[in-house]
Design an enzyme around this catalytic site. Structure first.
Site, short mmCIF file in Angstrom:
data_model
loop_
_atom_site.label_atom_id
_atom_site.label_comp_id
_atom_site.label_asym_id
_atom_site.label_seq_id
_atom_site.Cartn_x
_atom_site.Cartn_y
_atom_site.Cartn_z
N SER A 56 0.81 -1.22 0.00
CA SER A 56 0.00 0.00 0.00
C SER A 56 0.84 1.27 0.00
O SER A 56 0.29 2.38 -0.14
CB SER A 56 -0.92 0.02 1.22
OG SER A 56 -0.15 0.06 2.41
N LYS A 57 2.15 1.15 0.14
CA LYS A 57 3.00 2.33 0.24
C LYS A 57 3.20 2.97 -1.14
O LYS A 57 2.97 2.35 -2.18
CB LYS A 57 4.35 1.97 0.86
CG LYS A 57 4.24 1.38 2.26
CD LYS A 57 3.60 2.36 3.24
CE LYS A 57 3.71 1.92 4.68
NZ LYS A 57 2.86 0.77 5.03
N ASN A 58 3.67 4.21 -1.15
CA ASN A 58 3.93 4.89 -2.42
C ASN A 58 4.90 4.11 -3.30
O ASN A 58 4.77 4.07 -4.52
CB ASN A 58 4.47 6.29 -2.18
CG ASN A 58 3.44 7.24 -1.62
OD1 ASN A 58 2.66 6.85 -0.75
ND2 ASN A 58 3.43 8.48 -2.08
#
Length: 381
Positions: free
Chosen positions: A185-187
């Site tokens: 879910s991180k950038n």
């Protein structure tokens, strides 16, 4: 139309050929642990951390744990950390035998309140872990001033903030260690778990490097007791495919945040401050001097209506999530801690009752964003 909270396949599918080539490259070498893929990724990721040394790791959680181990934080030590954040921050402190002391956060940025941190210092305090929550930096000038005055180690939990900056200095490069996560879910999200630990101090970096692999240096000789915190070579190869696209992923998140701010701010009862008269929904904003990467776009819903808005959005098939419904000082596993570790986190408690994050991922299209805005408008009217 349905709008998911996150659509990792919308980002990953266009890179299918690159992932396939990376898999074939690693598969053919038969070198799945450490090796050139790890070394290459560590070289390539370093510029977006601003640090001198980078160690790829098994997860962002293990990055925090390894930092604490490298600094020899342990039983009898206290570590200041925010009450409003993901569990790993304080969980790692407990895992090394130290005591987490929970600090309140600021109303607008969700980040650590240094005034409260200063009030909770004791003779046992050895470190502070500012969390750059939701994608923007904590007030690192204030953090470093406090740390320098009291000889504290600083571990930046930048799990949600790789590439964010404070007055031009990148998150994770300011304290003694910086910790990042490559959770999907991180950038910069991987195809599984992964993390990174960075440092500017050569000795600290070398110690962490040894501890990453059971404290072994050279092979089969152990001067310290470490752990198995290695990133898989295949995961490093996948992250190398995504790394050249990182800037565009973040720019699109920033554009999505600007869209929400522009359109939601026009609705009745919506403000950037809970102090404004008649405010029912508070928008997040970027603090002065910060470059925000918008890992989350987190609303605050006042008047006890957060859960109603969440259900309203879910009924319309719009993804949303509460980060975080229970503050760390209220978690059952920390109930045994002394009262001095748990007191005075009222802003954090209020956030836990008000926050709601809406879709912000970089592949959102304009109709989807309007769908989110229109759904919130219908709730407020």
């Amino acid at each position: 139309m349905p709008v998911p909270l996150l659509d990792v396949n919308a980002q990953n599918y266009p890179l299918h050929d690159g992932f396939s080539a990376a898999f074939e490259r690693v598969f053919k070498t038969g070198h799945f642990i450490m090796g050139e893929e790890i070394a290459a990724f560590e070289r390539e990721v370093l510029p977006i951390t601003g640090a001198s040394h980078a160690l790829s790791l098994s997860s962002g959680t293990d990055a925090i744990l390894l930092a604490l181990m490298a600094l020899e934080i342990g039983p009898g030590d206290e570590v200041l950390c925010p009450a409003f954040t993901f569990f790993a921050t304080a969980g790692c402190v407990s895992r090394v035998g130290a005591t987490p002391v929970f600090v309140d956060v600021l109303p607008d940025s969700f980040n650590i309140d240094i005034v409260d941190a200063r009030a909770k210092l004791t003779s046992k305090t050895r470190a502070i872990i500012p969390v750059h929550l939701f994608g923007q930096c904590a007030d690192m000038e204030a953090v470093m001033e406090l740390a320098n005055q009291h000889s504290l180690y600083v571990i930046e939990d930048a799990a949600q903030a790789i590439g964010a900056a404070r007055h031009g200095t990148l998150a994770g490069s300011i304290g003694h260690f910086g910790c990042y996560s490559f959770f999907p879910s991180k950038n910069l999200g991987g195809l599984g778990d992964g993390g990174l630990l960075v440092a500017n101090d050569n000795d600290l970096a070398l110690r962490a490097k040894s501890l990453r692999n059971h404290g072994m240096e050279p092979k089969y000789y152990h001067s310290h007791i470490g752990g198995n915190f290695r990133m898989d070579a295949l995961q490093a190869a996948f992250l190398r495919v995504k790394l050249p696209h990182y800037a565009s992923y973040t720019e699109k998140r920033q554009a999505n945040a600007a869209f929400y701010q522009e359109h939601l701010a026009k609705l009745p009862g919506v403000s950037f401050s809970s102090e404004a008269s008649g405010t029912r929904l508070v928008l997040p904003q970027c603090g002065e001097g910060n470059t925000h990467i918008w890992n989350q776009f987190t609303l605050r819903v006042t008047g006890g209506r957060r859960d109603a808005l969440k259900q309203h959005l879910l009924d319309r098939k719009i993804g949303c999530e509460i980060y975080y419904p229970v503050t760390l000082d209220q978690q059952a596993c920390f109930a045994h801690l002394p009262e001095s570790s748990l007191r005075g986190c009222e802003v954090s408690h209020r956030h836990a009752e008000e926050v709601l994050s809406i879709p912000i991922y970089s592949e959102l299209n304009e109709p989807q964003k309007f769908e989110v805005v229109e759904a919130i408008a219908a709730f407020l009217n």
